[in-house]
Design an enzyme around this catalytic site. Structure first.
Site, PDB file in Angstrom:
ATOM      1  N   MET A   1      -5.726  -6.290 -16.793  1.00  0.00           N
ATOM      2  CA  MET A   1      -4.432  -6.516 -15.238  1.00  0.00           C
ATOM      3  C   MET A   1      -3.245  -7.413 -15.873  1.00  0.00           C
ATOM      4  O   MET A   1      -3.710  -8.607 -16.161  1.00  0.00           O
ATOM      5  CB  MET A   1      -5.172  -6.683 -14.494  1.00  0.00           C
ATOM      6  CG  MET A   1      -6.194  -6.417 -14.095  1.00  0.00           C
ATOM      7  SD  MET A   1      -7.374  -6.635 -12.446  1.00  0.00           S
ATOM      8  CE  MET A   1      -8.562  -5.993 -12.625  1.00  0.00           C
TER       9      MET A   1
ATOM     10  N   MET B   1     -10.630   6.871 -11.296  1.00  0.00           N
ATOM     11  CA  MET B   1     -10.867   5.347 -10.917  1.00  0.00           C
ATOM     12  C   MET B   1     -12.098   5.938  -9.086  1.00  0.00           C
ATOM     13  O   MET B   1     -10.913   6.975  -8.564  1.00  0.00           O
ATOM     14  CB  MET B   1      -9.540   4.880  -9.988  1.00  0.00           C
ATOM     15  CG  MET B   1      -8.992   3.559 -11.314  1.00  0.00           C
ATOM     16  SD  MET B   1      -9.780   2.658 -12.046  1.00  0.00           S
ATOM     17  CE  MET B   1     -10.769   1.473 -11.000  1.00  0.00           C
TER      18      MET B   1
ATOM     19  N   HIS C   1     -16.456  -2.573 -21.449  1.00  0.00           N
ATOM     20  CA  HIS C   1     -15.235  -1.936 -20.954  1.00  0.00           C
ATOM     21  C   HIS C   1     -14.226  -3.282 -20.367  1.00  0.00           C
ATOM     22  O   HIS C   1     -14.785  -4.205 -19.614  1.00  0.00           O
ATOM     23  CB  HIS C   1     -15.197  -1.544 -19.932  1.00  0.00           C
ATOM     24  CG  HIS C   1     -14.200  -1.290 -18.497  1.00  0.00           C
ATOM     25  ND1 HIS C   1     -13.521   0.053 -18.713  1.00  0.00           N
ATOM     26  CD2 HIS C   1     -13.446  -1.656 -17.517  1.00  0.00           C
ATOM     27  CE1 HIS C   1     -12.606   0.525 -17.747  1.00  0.00           C
ATOM     28  NE2 HIS C   1     -12.950  -0.752 -17.127  1.00  0.00           N
TER      29      HIS C   1
ATOM     30  N   GLY D   1     -19.472  -3.050 -13.560  1.00  0.00           N
ATOM     31  CA  GLY D   1     -19.259  -4.374 -13.657  1.00  0.00           C
ATOM     32  C   GLY D   1     -20.411  -5.298 -13.189  1.00  0.00           C
ATOM     33  O   GLY D   1     -21.224  -5.802 -14.332  1.00  0.00           O
ATOM     34  N   SER D   2     -20.102  -5.725 -11.617  1.00  0.00           N
ATOM     35  CA  SER D   2     -21.243  -6.461 -11.226  1.00  0.00           C
ATOM     36  C   SER D   2     -22.805  -5.384 -10.563  1.00  0.00           C
ATOM     37  O   SER D   2     -24.025  -6.329 -11.185  1.00  0.00           O
ATOM     38  CB  SER D   2     -21.359  -6.145  -9.447  1.00  0.00           C
ATOM     39  OG  SER D   2     -20.685  -5.144  -9.309  1.00  0.00           O
TER      40      SER D   2
ATOM     41  N   GLY E   1      -8.414  -2.870  -9.746  1.00  0.00           N
ATOM     42  CA  GLY E   1      -7.793  -4.680  -9.196  1.00  0.00           C
ATOM     43  C   GLY E   1      -9.120  -5.373  -9.420  1.00  0.00           C
ATOM     44  O   GLY E   1      -8.714  -6.661 -10.208  1.00  0.00           O
ATOM     45  N   PHE E   2      -9.574  -5.371  -8.754  1.00  0.00           N
ATOM     46  CA  PHE E   2     -11.087  -6.082  -8.640  1.00  0.00           C
ATOM     47  C   PHE E   2     -13.075  -5.634  -8.634  1.00  0.00           C
ATOM     48  O   PHE E   2     -12.704  -4.230  -8.691  1.00  0.00           O
ATOM     49  CB  PHE E   2     -11.079  -6.461  -6.822  1.00  0.00           C
ATOM     50  CG  PHE E   2      -9.638  -7.518  -7.104  1.00  0.00           C
ATOM     51  CD1 PHE E   2      -9.607  -8.634  -6.943  1.00  0.00           C
ATOM     52  CD2 PHE E   2      -8.779  -7.020  -6.179  1.00  0.00           C
ATOM     53  CE1 PHE E   2      -8.345  -9.439  -7.185  1.00  0.00           C
ATOM     54  CE2 PHE E   2      -7.330  -7.471  -6.570  1.00  0.00           C
ATOM     55  CZ  PHE E   2      -8.163  -9.060  -6.707  1.00  0.00           C
ATOM     56  N   GLY E   3     -13.439  -6.412  -9.465  1.00  0.00           N
ATOM     57  CA  GLY E   3     -14.206  -6.249  -9.880  1.00  0.00           C
ATOM     58  C   GLY E   3     -15.167  -6.190  -8.018  1.00  0.00           C
ATOM     59  O   GLY E   3     -15.221  -6.645  -7.073  1.00  0.00           O
ATOM     60  N   GLY E   4     -16.754  -5.520  -8.052  1.00  0.00           N
ATOM     61  CA  GLY E   4     -16.973  -5.750  -6.779  1.00  0.00           C
ATOM     62  C   GLY E   4     -17.104  -4.836  -5.333  1.00  0.00           C
ATOM     63  O   GLY E   4     -17.170  -5.571  -4.454  1.00  0.00           O
TER      64      GLY E   4
ATOM     65  N   ASP F   1     -10.954  -4.902 -18.897  1.00  0.00           N
ATOM     66  CA  ASP F   1      -9.737  -4.880 -17.818  1.00  0.00           C
ATOM     67  C   ASP F   1      -8.601  -5.774 -17.831  1.00  0.00           C
ATOM     68  O   ASP F   1      -8.792  -6.998 -18.073  1.00  0.00           O
ATOM     69  CB  ASP F   1     -10.560  -4.658 -16.588  1.00  0.00           C
ATOM     70  CG  ASP F   1     -11.172  -3.639 -15.926  1.00  0.00           C
ATOM     71  OD1 ASP F   1     -10.883  -2.896 -15.882  1.00  0.00           O
ATOM     72  OD2 ASP F   1     -12.995  -4.640 -15.794  1.00  0.00           O
TER      73      ASP F   1
ATOM     74  N   SER G   1     -18.238  -3.531 -17.470  1.00  0.00           N
ATOM     75  CA  SER G   1     -16.773  -4.482 -17.363  1.00  0.00           C
ATOM     76  C   SER G   1     -17.115  -5.716 -17.648  1.00  0.00           C
ATOM     77  O   SER G   1     -17.453  -5.753 -17.227  1.00  0.00           O
ATOM     78  CB  SER G   1     -16.181  -4.630 -16.009  1.00  0.00           C
ATOM     79  OG  SER G   1     -15.764  -4.824 -15.843  1.00  0.00           O
TER      80      SER G   1
ATOM     81  N   HIS H   1      -8.780  -0.367 -20.239  1.00  0.00           N
ATOM     82  CA  HIS H   1      -8.313  -0.225 -19.105  1.00  0.00           C
ATOM     83  C   HIS H   1      -7.372  -1.448 -18.900  1.00  0.00           C
ATOM     84  O   HIS H   1      -7.404  -1.859 -18.300  1.00  0.00           O
ATOM     85  CB  HIS H   1      -9.705  -0.470 -18.220  1.00  0.00           C
ATOM     86  CG  HIS H   1      -9.052   0.062 -16.355  1.00  0.00           C
ATOM     87  ND1 HIS H   1      -9.893   0.128 -16.019  1.00  0.00           N
ATOM     88  CD2 HIS H   1      -7.911   1.114 -16.733  1.00  0.00           C
ATOM     89  CE1 HIS H   1      -9.214   0.540 -14.287  1.00  0.00           C
ATOM     90  NE2 HIS H   1      -8.322   1.140 -14.948  1.00  0.00           N
TER      91      HIS H   1
ATOM     92  N   MET I   1      -4.485  -1.859 -17.030  1.00  0.00           N
ATOM     93  CA  MET I   1      -3.706  -1.508 -15.490  1.00  0.00           C
ATOM     94  C   MET I   1      -2.297  -2.853 -15.196  1.00  0.00           C
ATOM     95  O   MET I   1      -2.526  -3.966 -14.670  1.00  0.00           O
ATOM     96  CB  MET I   1      -4.636  -2.420 -14.149  1.00  0.00           C
ATOM     97  CG  MET I   1      -5.768  -1.721 -14.215  1.00  0.00           C
ATOM     98  SD  MET I   1      -7.165  -2.042 -13.095  1.00  0.00           S
ATOM     99  CE  MET I   1      -8.055  -2.588 -14.795  1.00  0.00           C
TER     100      MET I   1
ATOM    101  N   ASP J   1     -14.672   4.301 -12.313  1.00  0.00           N
ATOM    102  CA  ASP J   1     -14.975   2.630 -13.107  1.00  0.00           C
ATOM    103  C   ASP J   1     -14.824   2.675 -11.687  1.00  0.00           C
ATOM    104  O   ASP J   1     -13.867   2.906 -10.462  1.00  0.00           O
ATOM    105  CB  ASP J   1     -13.996   2.570 -13.811  1.00  0.00           C
ATOM    106  CG  ASP J   1     -13.511   0.891 -14.221  1.00  0.00           C
ATOM    107  OD1 ASP J   1     -14.381   0.256 -13.343  1.00  0.00           O
ATOM    108  OD2 ASP J   1     -12.598   0.880 -14.303  1.00  0.00           O
ATOM    109  N   GLY J   2     -15.486   1.710 -10.826  1.00  0.00           N
ATOM    110  CA  GLY J   2     -15.305   1.320  -9.463  1.00  0.00           C
ATOM    111  C   GLY J   2     -17.207   1.412  -8.683  1.00  0.00           C
ATOM    112  O   GLY J   2     -17.030   2.536  -8.131  1.00  0.00           O
ATOM    113  N   GLY J   3     -18.048   0.406  -8.747  1.00  0.00           N
ATOM    114  CA  GLY J   3     -18.369   0.344  -8.077  1.00  0.00           C
ATOM    115  C   GLY J   3     -19.610   1.259  -8.087  1.00  0.00           C
ATOM    116  O   GLY J   3     -20.783   1.853  -7.606  1.00  0.00           O
TER     117      GLY J   3
HETATM  118  C1  DX5 Z   1     -10.973  -2.996 -11.230  1.00  0.00           C
HETATM  119  C2  DX5 Z   1     -12.197  -2.669 -12.719  1.00  0.00           C
HETATM  120  C3  DX5 Z   1     -13.393  -2.373 -12.968  1.00  0.00           C
HETATM  121  C4  DX5 Z   1     -14.331  -3.523 -12.638  1.00  0.00           C
HETATM  122  C5  DX5 Z   1     -15.301  -2.967 -12.363  1.00  0.00           C
HETATM  123  O1  DX5 Z   1     -10.243  -2.316 -11.628  1.00  0.00           O
HETATM  124  O2  DX5 Z   1     -11.114  -1.857 -13.253  1.00  0.00           O
HETATM  125  O3  DX5 Z   1     -13.487  -2.558 -14.300  1.00  0.00           O
HETATM  126  O4  DX5 Z   1     -14.662  -3.897 -13.378  1.00  0.00           O
HETATM  127  O5  DX5 Z   1     -16.369  -3.330 -11.367  1.00  0.00           O
HETATM  128  P1  DX5 Z   1     -17.360  -3.488 -10.279  1.00  0.00           P
HETATM  129  O6  DX5 Z   1     -19.047  -2.256 -11.483  1.00  0.00           O
HETATM  130  O7  DX5 Z   1     -18.371  -4.224  -9.833  1.00  0.00           O
HETATM  131  O8  DX5 Z   1     -17.008  -2.406  -8.766  1.00  0.00           O
HETATM  132 ZN    ZN Z   2     -11.662  -0.681 -15.666  1.00  0.00          ZN
END
Ligand code: DX5
Ligand code: ZN
Length: 220
Positions: free
Chosen positions: A33, A133, A29, A193-194, A138-141, A31, A6, A62, A64, A171-173
């Site tokens: 938003m 999900m 990927h 992502g992270s 909404g947010f990475g990390g 995102d 991501s 993706h 959102m 997707d996520g964490g």
């Molecule tokens: C969150 C996004 C993800 C996000 C994942 O809403 O859809 O794609 O970038 O980031 P990490 O891998 O850091 O959780």
């Molecule tokens: Zn995503």
């Protein structure tokens, strides 16, 4: 077993370089938003079009956003190879999935952590992938929600029953610490992502994540 880094965690001032750093990934990927469906604002179609011109790998969008029925087909027409919309936001998911497919992209629907999969099982013949999900979008990390693995197993079972090739994305964490349980539950496309852009070498992180997923592959 496919890895889709991501770019939300990438350097937004250098997106071309950041995409080229993950040329060994299966997807990029992206995102999208809108600050309505989720409380964050990232980028839209003009930036996706620019990314499509330089990405070394196919783009996995993706969305959102509210009203994906109206906006999703445009991402497919622009050349995104996969377009995912949220069922919570779609008024007519069947028509939206069909519009994405007829524009030449793979279609997918996403479910938030609080959304059950069962009411949407009938959509499986209309899509190429389901996104489960593993954080609140909404947010990475954010921290991985292991309780979503039960849903991944449900989707895997449903895909088995329906036949056909439907991928399951998480997707996520997702990281080296959490990817194995996702693979064991039945996921086969992993967004990170992270865990990719937060590392010294994004490309090595991609290879490591893929190898971990392969080692814990769900018995089809
Ligand atoms: C969150 C996004 C993800 C996000 C994942 O809403 O859809 O794609 O970038 O980031 P990490 O891998 O850091 O959780
Ligand atoms: Zn995503």
């Amino acid at each position: 077993m496919q890895i889709s880094p991501s770019i939300l965690s990438a350097d937004f001032a250098n997106l071309e370089r950041e995409l080229k750093a993950i040329a060994n990934a299966d997807w990029a990927h992206v995102d999208v938003m809108d600050n309505h469906f989720v409380p964050n604002l990232t980028l839209g179609l003009p930036v996706v079009e620019a990314l499509l011109r330089v990405s070394p790998v196919p783009v996995d969008c993706h969305l959102m956003i509210d009203d994906p029925d109206r906006w999703a087909p445009g991402y497919a027409e622009a050349g995104a190879r996969s377009v995912t919309f949220h069922v919570e936001a779609a008024a007519d998911p069947v028509a939206t999935a069909r519009a994405i497919r007829s524009a030449g992209a793979r279609a997918a629907f996403a479910v938030k952590p609080g959304t059950a999969f069962a009411p949407y099982e009938d959509l499986l013949p209309e899509v190429d992938m389901v996104l489960v999900m593993t954080v609140e979008p909404g947010f990475g990390g954010q921290s991985f929600m292991a309780d979503q693995m039960a849903k991944v197993r449900q989707v895997r079972e449903a895909v088995g029953r329906h036949g056909g090739e439907v991928w399951i994305q998480v997707d996520g964490g997702v990281s080296a610490a959490t990817i194995e349980q996702c693979a064991e539950a039945g996921a086969d496309v992993f967004v990170a992502g992270s865990a990719v852009y937060g590392q010294e070498s994004a490309a090595s992180a991609v290879d490591e994540l893929r190898a971990l997923a392969e080692r814990h592959r769900h018995p089809a």
